[in-house]
Design a protein around this motif. Structure first.
Motif, PDB file in Angstrom:
ATOM      1  N   ILE A 107     -23.931 -41.723 100.506  1.00  0.00           N
ATOM      2  CA  ILE A 107     -23.093 -40.522 100.616  1.00  0.00           C
ATOM      3  C   ILE A 107     -23.599 -39.681 101.802  1.00  0.00           C
ATOM      4  CG2 ILE A 107     -22.304 -40.388  98.226  1.00  0.00           C
ATOM      5  CD1 ILE A 107     -24.546 -38.262  97.809  1.00  0.00           C
ATOM      6  N   PRO A 108     -22.706 -38.853 102.368  1.00  0.00           N
ATOM      7  CA  PRO A 108     -23.104 -38.157 103.614  1.00  0.00           C
ATOM      8  C   PRO A 108     -23.980 -36.911 103.438  1.00  0.00           C
ATOM      9  CG  PRO A 108     -20.787 -37.744 103.146  1.00  0.00           C
ATOM     10  CD  PRO A 108     -21.274 -38.642 102.056  1.00  0.00           C
ATOM     11  N   CYS A 109     -25.022 -37.025 102.639  1.00  0.00           N
ATOM     12  CA  CYS A 109     -26.029 -35.943 102.587  1.00  0.00           C
ATOM     13  C   CYS A 109     -26.933 -36.164 103.782  1.00  0.00           C
ATOM     14  CB  CYS A 109     -26.856 -36.050 101.317  1.00  0.00           C
ATOM     15  SG  CYS A 109     -26.148 -35.171  99.978  1.00  0.00           S
ATOM     16  N   TYR A 110     -26.544 -35.629 104.884  1.00  0.00           N
ATOM     17  CA  TYR A 110     -27.093 -36.025 106.177  1.00  0.00           C
ATOM     18  C   TYR A 110     -27.718 -34.793 106.824  1.00  0.00           C
ATOM     19  CZ  TYR A 110     -26.720 -38.157 110.899  1.00  0.00           C
ATOM     20  OH  TYR A 110     -26.946 -38.677 112.149  1.00  0.00           O
ATOM     21  N   TRP A 111     -28.975 -34.931 107.260  1.00  0.00           N
ATOM     22  CA  TRP A 111     -29.697 -33.869 107.959  1.00  0.00           C
ATOM     23  C   TRP A 111     -29.755 -32.566 107.158  1.00  0.00           C
ATOM     24  CZ3 TRP A 111     -27.743 -34.821 113.740  1.00  0.00           C
ATOM     25  CH2 TRP A 111     -28.281 -36.017 114.182  1.00  0.00           C
ATOM     26  N   THR A 112     -29.025 -31.529 107.594  1.00  0.00           N
ATOM     27  CA  THR A 112     -29.343 -30.205 107.022  1.00  0.00           C
ATOM     28  C   THR A 112     -28.275 -29.662 106.074  1.00  0.00           C
ATOM     29  OG1 THR A 112     -28.377 -29.268 108.995  1.00  0.00           O
ATOM     30  CG2 THR A 112     -30.773 -29.475 108.961  1.00  0.00           C
ATOM     31  N   ILE A 113     -28.144 -30.283 104.944  1.00  0.00           N
ATOM     32  CA  ILE A 113     -27.224 -29.800 103.913  1.00  0.00           C
ATOM     33  C   ILE A 113     -27.726 -28.443 103.385  1.00  0.00           C
ATOM     34  CG2 ILE A 113     -26.444 -30.391 101.550  1.00  0.00           C
ATOM     35  CD1 ILE A 113     -25.247 -32.191 103.708  1.00  0.00           C
ATOM     36  N   GLN A 114     -26.814 -27.634 102.874  1.00  0.00           N
ATOM     37  CA  GLN A 114     -27.238 -26.343 102.271  1.00  0.00           C
ATOM     38  C   GLN A 114     -27.800 -26.593 100.864  1.00  0.00           C
ATOM     39  OE1 GLN A 114     -24.080 -23.451 102.425  1.00  0.00           O
ATOM     40  NE2 GLN A 114     -24.594 -22.904 104.517  1.00  0.00           N
ATOM     41  N   GLU A 173     -32.341 -38.770 106.371  1.00  0.00           N
ATOM     42  CA  GLU A 173     -33.164 -37.912 107.250  1.00  0.00           C
ATOM     43  C   GLU A 173     -33.021 -36.433 106.919  1.00  0.00           C
ATOM     44  OE1 GLU A 173     -32.330 -38.707 111.334  1.00  0.00           O
ATOM     45  OE2 GLU A 173     -33.408 -40.601 111.316  1.00  0.00           O
ATOM     46  N   THR A 174     -33.332 -36.084 105.700  1.00  0.00           N
ATOM     47  CA  THR A 174     -33.200 -34.684 105.290  1.00  0.00           C
ATOM     48  C   THR A 174     -34.563 -33.994 105.387  1.00  0.00           C
ATOM     49  OG1 THR A 174     -33.442 -35.468 103.030  1.00  0.00           O
ATOM     50  CG2 THR A 174     -31.210 -35.071 103.813  1.00  0.00           C
ATOM     51  N   PRO A 175     -34.591 -32.769 105.924  1.00  0.00           N
ATOM     52  CA  PRO A 175     -35.880 -32.091 106.127  1.00  0.00           C
ATOM     53  C   PRO A 175     -36.512 -31.636 104.805  1.00  0.00           C
ATOM     54  CG  PRO A 175     -34.048 -30.665 106.746  1.00  0.00           C
ATOM     55  CD  PRO A 175     -33.452 -31.983 106.364  1.00  0.00           C
ATOM     56  N   ARG A 176     -37.802 -31.862 104.689  1.00  0.00           N
ATOM     57  CA  ARG A 176     -38.494 -31.579 103.417  1.00  0.00           C
ATOM     58  C   ARG A 176     -38.544 -30.089 103.099  1.00  0.00           C
ATOM     59  NH1 ARG A 176     -44.061 -34.515 104.103  1.00  0.00           N
ATOM     60  NH2 ARG A 176     -44.474 -33.308 102.241  1.00  0.00           N
ATOM     61  N   SER A 177     -38.259 -29.764 101.829  1.00  0.00           N
ATOM     62  CA  SER A 177     -38.416 -28.393 101.321  1.00  0.00           C
ATOM     63  C   SER A 177     -38.264 -28.478  99.812  1.00  0.00           C
ATOM     64  CB  SER A 177     -37.326 -27.467 101.884  1.00  0.00           C
ATOM     65  OG  SER A 177     -36.091 -27.729 101.243  1.00  0.00           O
ATOM     66  N   PRO A 178     -38.760 -27.501  99.064  1.00  0.00           N
ATOM     67  CA  PRO A 178     -38.616 -27.546  97.597  1.00  0.00           C
ATOM     68  C   PRO A 178     -37.138 -27.567  97.179  1.00  0.00           C
ATOM     69  CG  PRO A 178     -40.166 -25.832  98.249  1.00  0.00           C
ATOM     70  CD  PRO A 178     -39.563 -26.353  99.515  1.00  0.00           C
ATOM     71  N   GLU A 179     -36.300 -26.834  97.890  1.00  0.00           N
ATOM     72  CA  GLU A 179     -34.865 -26.767  97.528  1.00  0.00           C
ATOM     73  C   GLU A 179     -34.214 -28.140  97.713  1.00  0.00           C
ATOM     74  OE1 GLU A 179     -36.259 -24.707  99.833  1.00  0.00           O
ATOM     75  OE2 GLU A 179     -36.573 -23.031  98.455  1.00  0.00           O
ATOM     76  N   ARG A 180     -34.576 -28.788  98.815  1.00  0.00           N
ATOM     77  CA  ARG A 180     -34.009 -30.118  99.087  1.00  0.00           C
ATOM     78  C   ARG A 180     -34.488 -31.116  98.034  1.00  0.00           C
ATOM     79  NH1 ARG A 180     -37.607 -34.506 100.663  1.00  0.00           N
ATOM     80  NH2 ARG A 180     -36.547 -35.909 102.083  1.00  0.00           N
ATOM     81  N   LEU A 181     -35.767 -30.971  97.629  1.00  0.00           N
ATOM     82  CA  LEU A 181     -36.293 -31.900  96.626  1.00  0.00           C
ATOM     83  C   LEU A 181     -35.545 -31.726  95.295  1.00  0.00           C
ATOM     84  CD1 LEU A 181     -38.376 -34.087  96.098  1.00  0.00           C
ATOM     85  CD2 LEU A 181     -39.965 -32.295  95.347  1.00  0.00           C
ATOM     86  N   ALA A 182     -35.291 -30.464  94.934  1.00  0.00           N
ATOM     87  CA  ALA A 182     -34.586 -30.199  93.669  1.00  0.00           C
ATOM     88  C   ALA A 182     -33.172 -30.790  93.726  1.00  0.00           C
ATOM     89  CB  ALA A 182     -34.530 -28.697  93.423  1.00  0.00           C
ATOM     90  N   PHE A 183     -32.506 -30.565  94.829  1.00  0.00           N
ATOM     91  CA  PHE A 183     -31.131 -31.047  95.046  1.00  0.00           C
ATOM     92  C   PHE A 183     -31.086 -32.575  94.940  1.00  0.00           C
ATOM     93  CE2 PHE A 183     -27.108 -29.930  97.527  1.00  0.00           C
ATOM     94  CZ  PHE A 183     -26.676 -31.227  97.819  1.00  0.00           C
TER      95      PHE A 183
END
Ligand code: GCB
Length: 601
Positions: free
Chosen positions: A377-384, A419-429
């Motif tokens: 799926i297109p969860c690509y780079w900098t999703i909100q 290639e999504t940038p690491r952060s706690p929010e991204r990890l939760a998502f």
């Protein structure tokens, strides 16, 4: 606070896909009427047909959705489908008209078609994909909205569809948005339009809407599954048959039309060497839905990947959904086959269909050819990552992808991100998405294309918390292109803390077909070839390597690639040019895959 948040999330879900009916799978095998062809269109950058001059959306009965003819010449109407231009459906608008090449915004599509409702039949309007947002009107009435450019959706129109001429109007908007999935920033063409088929599906009052038939996870001798009926009397008996295996299951669904089954079986397993498919019939009353289903298991064991219990190497290549030779979004089955054949000829047994769900026929053709698939799926780079609406959108796309393709034996991996940038929010998502994928389909692997890190000069690893939630360590690496020159590959080693199969989901560099020069001269085939030679040698040193998908099979359009002459809006990392010529590096992969084939006999 929690309750308000829940309410907010609920509203967000409802807003994303208002009024779509649950997905009907295996459309090809149903009674259908195609609405493809030339549609009348109006290009509407100011969304004039949707908003009034106070920027309030028009109610039904006003605006372009009314599809009014200009009959009385004294009436002021500043738009007219009848005298405007056409676009072909399925198709992107960018490659159909030069003035729409870079266009991002709204285009209205109109199709007037004849239909005669049949007794006791229900009717659904099915879109295989529209990029990116579609608002659909039938006979001047809003019937619903869909968000997301690569997944199918349908609306029930029984009762709304008339006998005689019907007017179908679709407002298609491909404006990029920060909160969307994908977001504003990507490295592929934002092809707008009704990019896949439009069909009317006729069904009986009660019908088989969805089903799952696969080997039970971890057991190669049990086929299990479920059937979901649709209709008022959805507890009608259902029969599932696999004649070649002499399997007949008589099921009694519950009051919601859901029934499960499990039975012993000794099928010939689907594999790249023998892509065996069985006819499966699912019958209710006098309707029989037929599918071709293959049976196989896929699992990991330490750093190994096991297909039907046997260790394999996934010899792959990445592919974008862009037609061979004509380089547009909507492709014909022949064009899909051309791409897959280039992959087969290279020695592939596997393809990564990047960066969004590809059309269903592509996957079915790959299945017949014995090509395993990574689907994403297109969860690509900098999703909100903190936006709950964005999450609901991504989850919906994941759900729709899995719903459509869960019976395809060749899909071995669902990928949730790139290639999504690491952060706690991204990890939760992404943790939530991984859990969702497993809940929808426990029998496949879940992955994401992660990123590498150089922990000390020449020593690379993947240090990403997300990896713990995934079945494989898959990552993109561009040593020798974005990271140094090809010779750097000779000096790099790899280490991983986890014992999981390692997949290189991307590597490579650009070359313009036929352009030669020194081995360190960018954009020459010599550079790309040397990079591939050195990359392959480096990859051979990676502990636990179980699969590779170089980036990418064919040069593809991307507005990010602006270098005149060399790129001209094409990302040139293809091993095959946009005109179908094989570059030198293609043969480096072919040679390595030949070796690997022998190694994994
Ligand atoms: C990547 C992306 C891919 C790009 C590629 C490139 O890492 O995943 O979408 O096209 O690099 O060519 O830079």
């Amino acid at each position: 606070m929690k309750r308000i948040l829940f309410l907010f999330q609920l509203i967000a879900t409802l807003c994303v896909n208002a009024q779509t009916s649950p997905q009907i799978i295996n459309v090809e095998e149903r009674t259908t009427i195609s609405l493809d062809g030339q549609w009348k269109t109006i290009v509407d950058p100011f969304e004039n047909g949707y908003y009034d001059y106070r920027r309030e959306p028009f109610k039904d009965g006003f605006g372009y959705s009314t599809d009014k003819d200009v009959v009385d010449k004294s009436v002021l109407q500043e738009w007219n489908f009848a005298t405007d231009k056409t676009l072909f459906v399925p198709g992107d608008w960018n490659t159909q008209r030069p003035e729409l090449y870079y266009y991002e915004g709204t285009v209205w599509y109109r199709n007037r078609f004849q239909y005669h409702p049949k007794n006791n039949k229900r009717v659904f309007l099915h879109f295989a994909a529209v990029n990116y947002e579609a608002i659909v009107f039938l006979n001047g009435k809003t019937i619903g909205k869909h968000v997301g450019g690569f997944t199918p959706f349908n609306f029930e129109v029984t009762g709304l569809i008339k006998s005689g001429e019907n007017s179908l109007v679709v407002k298609v908007d491909n404006k990029r948005k920060l909160e969307a999935v994908p977001t504003i920033n990507s490295d592929w063409w934002n092809y707008g339009g009704i990019t896949r088929q439009v069909t009317l599906i006729e069904t009986p009052a009660n019908f088989v809407r969805d089903y799952y038939i696969q080997l039970k996870k971890g057991d190669r001798n049990i086929i299990n599954g479920w059937v979901q009926l649709d209709g008022n009397q959805s507890d009608k008996p259902v029969k599932v048959e696999i004649p070649e295996l002499k399997i007949t299951q008589n099921l009694t669904p519950d009051s919601k039309g859901f029934a499960t089954f499990e039975c012993n079986a000794k099928p010939t397993y689907w594999s790249p060497e023998n892509p065996k498919l069985y006819s499966v019939n699912i019958a209710i009353d006098d309707e029989v839905i037929t599918d071709k289903v293959g049976f196989r298991t896929i699992e990991t064991q330490g750093t190994k990947i096991l297909l039907n219990g046997k260790s394999i190497f996934c010899r792959g290549i990445c592919i974008h959904e862009e037609a061979a030779f004509s380089n547009r979004r909507a492709s014909t089955p022949e064009e899909d086959l051309t791409l897959l054949q280039w992959a087969k000829d290279m020695g592939c047994n596997y393809v990564r269909l990047a960066h969004y769900p590809h059309n269903e026929q592509m996957i079915r053709q790959a299945e017949k050819l014995g090509l395993m698939v990574w689907s994403e799926i297109p969860c690509y780079w900098t999703i909100q990552w903190s936006n709950s609406e964005t999450y609901q959108n991504a989850e919906q796309q994941l759900t729709d992808m899995i719903t459509r393709d869960k019976n395809r034996a060749n899909i071995i991996i669902w990928s949730i991100a790139n290639e999504t940038p690491r952060s706690p929010e991204r990890l939760a998502f992404l943790s939530k998405l991984a859990t969702k994928a497993r809940s929808l389909d426990p029998a496949r692997l879940v992955a994401a294309a992660m990123e590498k890190e150089e922990i000390k000069p020449g020593l690379m690893t993947v240090d990403d918390e997300l990896g713990k939630l995934l079945d494989i360590i898959s990552f993109n690496q561009y040593v020798g292109w974005y990271d140094g020159l090809p010779e750097k590959c000779d000096r790099v080693n790899w280490t991983f803390s986890e014992q999981k199969p390692v997949f290189i989901s991307e590597f490579g560099g650009e070359a313009l077909y036929g352009f030669s020069g020194g081995k360190t001269e960018r954009f020459t085939e010599d550079y790309q070839e040397d990079l591939y030679i050195r990359s392959v040698n480096m990859l051979k040193r990676i502990p636990g390597l179980a699969g590779t998908t170089p980036w990418i099979l064919k040069d593809f359009r991307s507005p990010r690639r602006q270098l005149r002459y060399f790129q001209d809006d094409f990302n040139r990392k293809g091993l095959v040019s946009d005109q179908g010529q094989k570059k030198k590096a293609y043969f480096i992969m072919q040679k390595w895959y030949e070796e690997l084939k022998k190694q994994y006999k």
